[in-house]
Design a protein around this motif. Structure first.
Motif, PDB file in Angstrom:
ATOM      1  N   THR A 202      24.892  41.361  57.029  1.00 29.64           N
ATOM      2  CA  THR A 202      24.303  42.390  56.413  1.00 29.64           C
ATOM      3  C   THR A 202      25.718  43.080  55.685  1.00 29.64           C
ATOM      4  O   THR A 202      25.467  43.502  54.554  1.00 29.64           O
ATOM      5  CB  THR A 202      23.591  43.428  57.334  1.00 29.64           C
ATOM      6  OG1 THR A 202      22.627  42.664  57.884  1.00 29.64           O
ATOM      7  CG2 THR A 202      23.073  44.582  56.450  1.00 29.64           C
ATOM      8  N   LYS A 203      26.676  43.131  56.393  1.00 28.40           N
ATOM      9  CA  LYS A 203      27.893  44.144  55.942  1.00 28.40           C
ATOM     10  C   LYS A 203      28.413  42.938  54.629  1.00 28.40           C
ATOM     11  O   LYS A 203      28.692  43.972  53.564  1.00 28.40           O
ATOM     12  CB  LYS A 203      28.991  44.125  56.935  1.00 28.40           C
ATOM     13  CG  LYS A 203      28.798  45.002  57.825  1.00 28.40           C
ATOM     14  CD  LYS A 203      29.822  45.021  58.916  1.00 28.40           C
ATOM     15  CE  LYS A 203      29.475  45.876  59.884  1.00 28.40           C
ATOM     16  NZ  LYS A 203      30.540  46.122  61.125  1.00 28.40           N
ATOM     17  N   ILE A 204      28.265  41.904  54.704  1.00 30.55           N
ATOM     18  CA  ILE A 204      28.780  41.204  53.574  1.00 30.55           C
ATOM     19  C   ILE A 204      28.039  41.148  52.218  1.00 30.55           C
ATOM     20  O   ILE A 204      28.244  41.549  51.058  1.00 30.55           O
ATOM     21  CB  ILE A 204      28.841  39.613  53.928  1.00 30.55           C
ATOM     22  CG1 ILE A 204      30.222  39.645  55.011  1.00 30.55           C
ATOM     23  CG2 ILE A 204      29.235  38.717  52.798  1.00 30.55           C
ATOM     24  CD1 ILE A 204      30.314  37.837  55.355  1.00 30.55           C
ATOM     25  N   SER A 205      26.634  41.308  52.792  1.00 32.61           N
ATOM     26  CA  SER A 205      25.709  41.362  51.406  1.00 32.61           C
ATOM     27  C   SER A 205      25.887  42.600  50.830  1.00 32.61           C
ATOM     28  O   SER A 205      25.447  42.617  49.579  1.00 32.61           O
ATOM     29  CB  SER A 205      24.205  40.935  51.963  1.00 32.61           C
ATOM     30  OG  SER A 205      23.923  41.823  52.831  1.00 32.61           O
ATOM     31  N   ASN A 206      25.816  43.752  51.832  1.00 31.24           N
ATOM     32  CA  ASN A 206      26.157  45.001  50.977  1.00 31.24           C
ATOM     33  C   ASN A 206      27.489  45.207  50.073  1.00 31.24           C
ATOM     34  O   ASN A 206      27.438  46.348  49.664  1.00 31.24           O
ATOM     35  CB  ASN A 206      25.826  46.104  52.072  1.00 31.24           C
ATOM     36  CG  ASN A 206      24.755  45.999  52.381  1.00 31.24           C
ATOM     37  OD1 ASN A 206      23.631  45.664  51.960  1.00 31.24           O
ATOM     38  ND2 ASN A 206      24.410  46.587  54.119  1.00 31.24           N
ATOM     39  N   THR A 207      28.362  44.387  50.315  1.00 31.39           N
ATOM     40  CA  THR A 207      29.692  44.492  49.834  1.00 31.39           C
ATOM     41  C   THR A 207      29.350  44.221  48.168  1.00 31.39           C
ATOM     42  O   THR A 207      28.792  43.422  47.695  1.00 31.39           O
ATOM     43  CB  THR A 207      30.516  43.650  50.081  1.00 31.39           C
ATOM     44  OG1 THR A 207      30.948  43.781  51.456  1.00 31.39           O
ATOM     45  CG2 THR A 207      31.994  43.887  49.515  1.00 31.39           C
ATOM     46  N   GLN A 208      30.125  45.386  47.320  1.00 30.17           N
ATOM     47  CA  GLN A 208      29.824  45.256  45.915  1.00 30.17           C
ATOM     48  C   GLN A 208      30.519  44.385  45.069  1.00 30.17           C
ATOM     49  O   GLN A 208      31.919  44.428  45.372  1.00 30.17           O
ATOM     50  CB  GLN A 208      29.914  46.729  45.128  1.00 30.17           C
ATOM     51  CG  GLN A 208      28.749  47.773  45.832  1.00 30.17           C
ATOM     52  CD  GLN A 208      27.437  47.411  45.207  1.00 30.17           C
ATOM     53  OE1 GLN A 208      27.146  46.737  44.019  1.00 30.17           O
ATOM     54  NE2 GLN A 208      26.315  47.448  46.157  1.00 30.17           N
ATOM     55  N   THR A 209      30.226  43.125  44.308  1.00 32.26           N
ATOM     56  CA  THR A 209      31.192  42.600  43.499  1.00 32.26           C
ATOM     57  C   THR A 209      30.330  42.211  42.103  1.00 32.26           C
ATOM     58  O   THR A 209      29.357  42.530  42.004  1.00 32.26           O
ATOM     59  CB  THR A 209      31.132  40.936  44.189  1.00 32.26           C
ATOM     60  OG1 THR A 209      29.864  40.297  44.033  1.00 32.26           O
ATOM     61  CG2 THR A 209      31.484  41.296  45.716  1.00 32.26           C
ATOM     62  N   PRO A 210      31.170  41.874  41.023  1.00 29.57           N
ATOM     63  CA  PRO A 210      30.659  41.647  39.894  1.00 29.57           C
ATOM     64  C   PRO A 210      29.600  40.503  39.728  1.00 29.57           C
ATOM     65  O   PRO A 210      29.046  40.300  38.905  1.00 29.57           O
ATOM     66  CB  PRO A 210      31.835  41.509  39.090  1.00 29.57           C
ATOM     67  CG  PRO A 210      32.945  41.830  39.682  1.00 29.57           C
ATOM     68  CD  PRO A 210      32.518  41.521  41.271  1.00 29.57           C
ATOM     69  N   PHE A 211      29.654  39.678  40.862  1.00 30.41           N
ATOM     70  CA  PHE A 211      28.794  38.343  40.625  1.00 30.41           C
ATOM     71  C   PHE A 211      27.377  38.700  41.255  1.00 30.41           C
ATOM     72  O   PHE A 211      26.619  37.675  41.318  1.00 30.41           O
ATOM     73  CB  PHE A 211      29.740  37.051  41.141  1.00 30.41           C
ATOM     74  CG  PHE A 211      31.039  36.982  40.581  1.00 30.41           C
ATOM     75  CD1 PHE A 211      31.013  36.802  39.541  1.00 30.41           C
ATOM     76  CD2 PHE A 211      31.963  37.482  41.244  1.00 30.41           C
ATOM     77  CE1 PHE A 211      32.473  36.634  38.812  1.00 30.41           C
ATOM     78  CE2 PHE A 211      33.568  37.368  40.767  1.00 30.41           C
ATOM     79  CZ  PHE A 211      33.315  37.080  39.371  1.00 30.41           C
TER      80      PHE A 211
END
Length: 725
Positions: A202-211
């Motif tokens: 969940t923490k990983i999926s909530n991390t903002q990235t350009p992709f």
């Protein structure tokens, strides 16, 4: 007040005697130095295997004094009296179960339930077979009291998936039926691991990235392609720095030469650059790519096109920017939480990372865990609990086998009683008209023989085969003779279950076997020496005859010298006469003795010839011990455990006719000679001997020899005189 022990001196050791239940109960007070054995292996024994596995609680493959003392203490708490253990009864009376404790009451109820389920309500005792039948009946039930659940078809699909996934990622235990299943501990740990993994994801999926949603796939591709892309840009920089090195930075010449099939292997392709190297600092994502990496580069291009100024090319700066934009994501990936690991019978075969996120989300909720907890609670209330059945099985087995273990460990009473067999005696070896009962298991013959040699026992190492199975044994030969015991001989080994095995002798440790063998050994050695000398003499004479024949054929002018032949016959007569005279002298001396002195002469000759051999064998036979033989098989023995002549005769029995049998001494296959012919030739030999002796005694042979010598001398003188003229 200390316990009053009884010891019996046997085998050179003071061995404790179990006369009453108190002797067993007080064994913890017995000095370990007075135990015959300190430890033994759980294999290579004629003993109940299930009992040995229960005794070996730490699963190290050995039984030690503490293991036996723990078994006594455990059994003492469960039964009312040890007196029935001394009888090694096959049955455990229900009245023997100590029902004064809560556990004892539960065991008593379980025992009655087992008998009722087997339609034995009127029976008041349990047997090992009753326990096994109960285990078999309950094993196929979902709720059988073992608190372990396999993915049974009786369960809901969600629960089956829950159990199956837990087995793959957390591990499993064996239930009563032998299937892989999970208990409450595994289920709880499995759910906790899933929830921890979901929180991290969940923490990983909530991390903002350009992709966006492609972040995870792009990150994995970057980890895979990074070494090759970095290598490409480094080679491009070197080409810009030194254009003359551009050829060397591309494909090595050795890869231009075709292989046998004209193609390069994947390993060879992997060593080549990602693309053709030139002085440009961009990577063409479409043309000129290494075939091994082309598909992955194409997928990477599709996912990152929005971040490229030219969708078909990747610059070094864009490559650095893409990695920088995923730095926070990479940091979270590196903080992957630790997954709890349990000690289980079946280790996990997969990782949680291999499970789709949708399945993990479905299994991680507490509803399935709560349902599993209710299943365990219901299983725990089963009238015939698996745990209680196992306790009863252990109690029945200890009640049946504990005393036999004591008389094969604390003492060796079974070994020294002819009517019983020790636990290490695996069967009987029949070979050379004998039966050896001291047969022990062997793992490695060379290693075993090194230690067993100190036992001073004659040992036959045999390779036994039966229906494709094979085992190695060492059999002690303690009676009879060893002349015909040679490597390669075949025999039959019959184990204690009555199975017969083909036995082949592959190695022998030669030692004195019996006094009988020692008595005849000197005469056998003398016979062998005489036979060897006769063979040598006959061989040398045969060679002389061949040489003489060759010389006669080569030089026929040589004539037969009758004078010389007469001399030879005279010499033979002289030798026979000397022998006859010697025999006459011996018999004259014997007949001159008083009648009572004659047997003393023969006894004296016997003592002179056989006495040293018998004394030496007796000294060696007195040193025969069991200790080194068992030590070589993995035991730890406190003493030598001597094997005297009487015990040796019991351990190896020789062939004997039945008491009421009749023996016919007339052998129809025996060659028979004409008695008259034999008497005739004996009379001739005796006459020649007597005549030769008489001629020699009267001096006729001496005068004949002297005249013959004078005639030869006169012939030589006449010949020389004729030559002089």
């Amino acid at each position: 007040m200390s316990h009053m022990w009884t010891f019996q001196r046997v085998g050179g050791l003071d061995q404790v005697v179990f006369k009453s239940a108190s002797d067993i109960i007080n064994l913890p007070d017995l000095d370990p130095k007075l135990w015959v054995a300190l430890s033994c292996p759980t294999t290579g024994l004629d003993f109940d295997e299930r009992t040995l596995s229960l005794l070996d609680s730490d699963n190290d493959g050995r039984i030690r004094i503490p293991d036996i003392l723990d078994a006594i203490s455990w059994t003492c708490d469960k039964i009312n009296s040890f007196d029935s253990i001394l009888s090694t009864s096959e049955t455990l009376p229900l009245s023997q179960i100590n029902s004064s404790t809560p556990q004892g009451k539960k065991l008593s109820v379980t025992a009655q339930s087992i008998l009722a389920s087997l339609n034995k309500k009127n029976v008041d005792y349990l047997t090992q077979d009753d326990i096994q039948q109960s285990i078999k009946i309950n094993a196929d039930k979902l709720y059988n009291g073992d608190l372990i659940f396999p993915p049974s078809s009786e369960l809901s699909p969600n629960m089956q998936m829950f159990i199956t996934t837990a087995i793959k990622t957390t591990g499993a235990q064996k239930d009563m039926s032998g299937q892989d299943g999970i208990d409450l501990n595994i289920a709880t740990t499995f759910v906790e691991n899933l929830q921890t993994w979901l929180q991290w994801q969940t923490k990983i999926s909530n991390t903002q990235t350009p992709f966006g949603e492609n972040t995870a796939e792009i990150w994995k591709l970057i980890q895979l392609l990074k070494p090759k892309i970095d290598d490409y840009f480094l080679r491009a920089e070197l080409a810009q720095y030194a254009p003359q090195a551009q050829t060397a930075l591309n494909v090595d010449e050795k890869y231009i030469v075709p292989t046998q099939n004209g193609l390069l292997s994947e390993e060879e392709l992997a060593e080549l650059p990602l693309s053709k190297i030139d002085t440009t600092d961009t990577l063409d994502l479409v043309n000129g790519l290494n075939p091994l990496w082309k598909a992955k580069i194409s997928r990477f291009k599709t996912l990152i096109e929005s971040s490229l100024s030219n969708p078909d090319q990747l610059t070094q700066q864009e490559w650095q920017n893409i990695q920088q934009s995923l730095q926070a994501y990479t940091s979270l990936i590196s903080t992957k939480p630790e997954i709890a690991h349990l000690t289980v019978e079946i280790e996990p075969s997969a990782s949680i990372d291999d499970i789709p996120i949708s399945i993990i989300t479905n299994l991680a909720n507490n509803d399935l865990l709560t349902e599993f907890e209710k299943m365990v609670e219901q299983d725990n209330q089963t009238p015939i609990s698996a745990s209680d059945i196992l306790v009863l099985e252990k109690l029945v087995l200890f009640h049946k086998h504990l005393y036999r273990l004591l008389v094969n460990f604390t003492s060796f009473a079974d070994f020294f009683q002819p009517e019983t067999r020790a636990a290490f005696q695996l069967g009987e070896l029949y070979i050379d008209g004998r039966c050896a009962t001291l047969c022990v298991a062997v793992d490695n013959i060379a290693k075993h023989a090194t230690m067993a040699n100190y036992s001073e026992l004659c040992l036959l190492y045999c390779e036994c085969t039966r229906h494709g199975e094979k085992q190695l044994i060492a059999a002690a030969m303690t009676a009879g003779q060893g002349d015909l015991l040679i490597e390669g001989r075949n025999g039959v080994f019959i184990d204690n279950k009555g199975n017969d095995w083909d036995a082949n002798v592959v190695k022998i440790i030669t030692k004195p076997i019996s006094i009988q063998q020692a008595i005849w050994a000197p005469y056998q050695r003398m016979g062998r020496v005489i036979t060897e000398q006769i063979n040598k003499w006959a061989s040398s004479k045969d060679v002389d005859v061949e040489k003489s024949s060759e010389q006669a054929l080569q030089n026929p002018a040589n004539k037969f010298d009758i004078g010389k032949s007469v001399g030879i016959f005279a010499a033979i007569g002289l030798a026979i006469g000397a022998i006859g005279t010697a025999l006459a002298t011996i018999f004259q001396a014997i007949f001159a003795l008083a009648w009572w002195q004659v047997p003393l002469v023969f006894i004296g000759l016997f003592l002179i010839i056989s006495g040293p051999s018998v004394i030496l064998a007796w000294l060696k036979l007195r040193r025969r011990t069991l200790g080194p033989l068992l030590e070589a098989s993995g035991w730890a023995i406190n003493g030598q455990v001597k094997i005297n002549l009487m015990l040796g005769s019991l351990l190896t029995s020789k062939a004997q006719l039945p008491t009421n049998a009749k023996r016919n001494l007339r052998d129809p296959m025996k060659q028979r000679h004409n008695k008259l012919v034999i008497i005739f030739w004996l009379a001739i030999l005796l006459g020649v001997g007597v005549t030769g002796g008489w001629l020699w005694h009267e001096g006729y042979l001496d005068r004949y020899i002297e005249q013959h010598k004078q005639a030869q001398t006169q012939n030589k003188t006449d010949t020389n005189a004729n030559i002089g003229k």
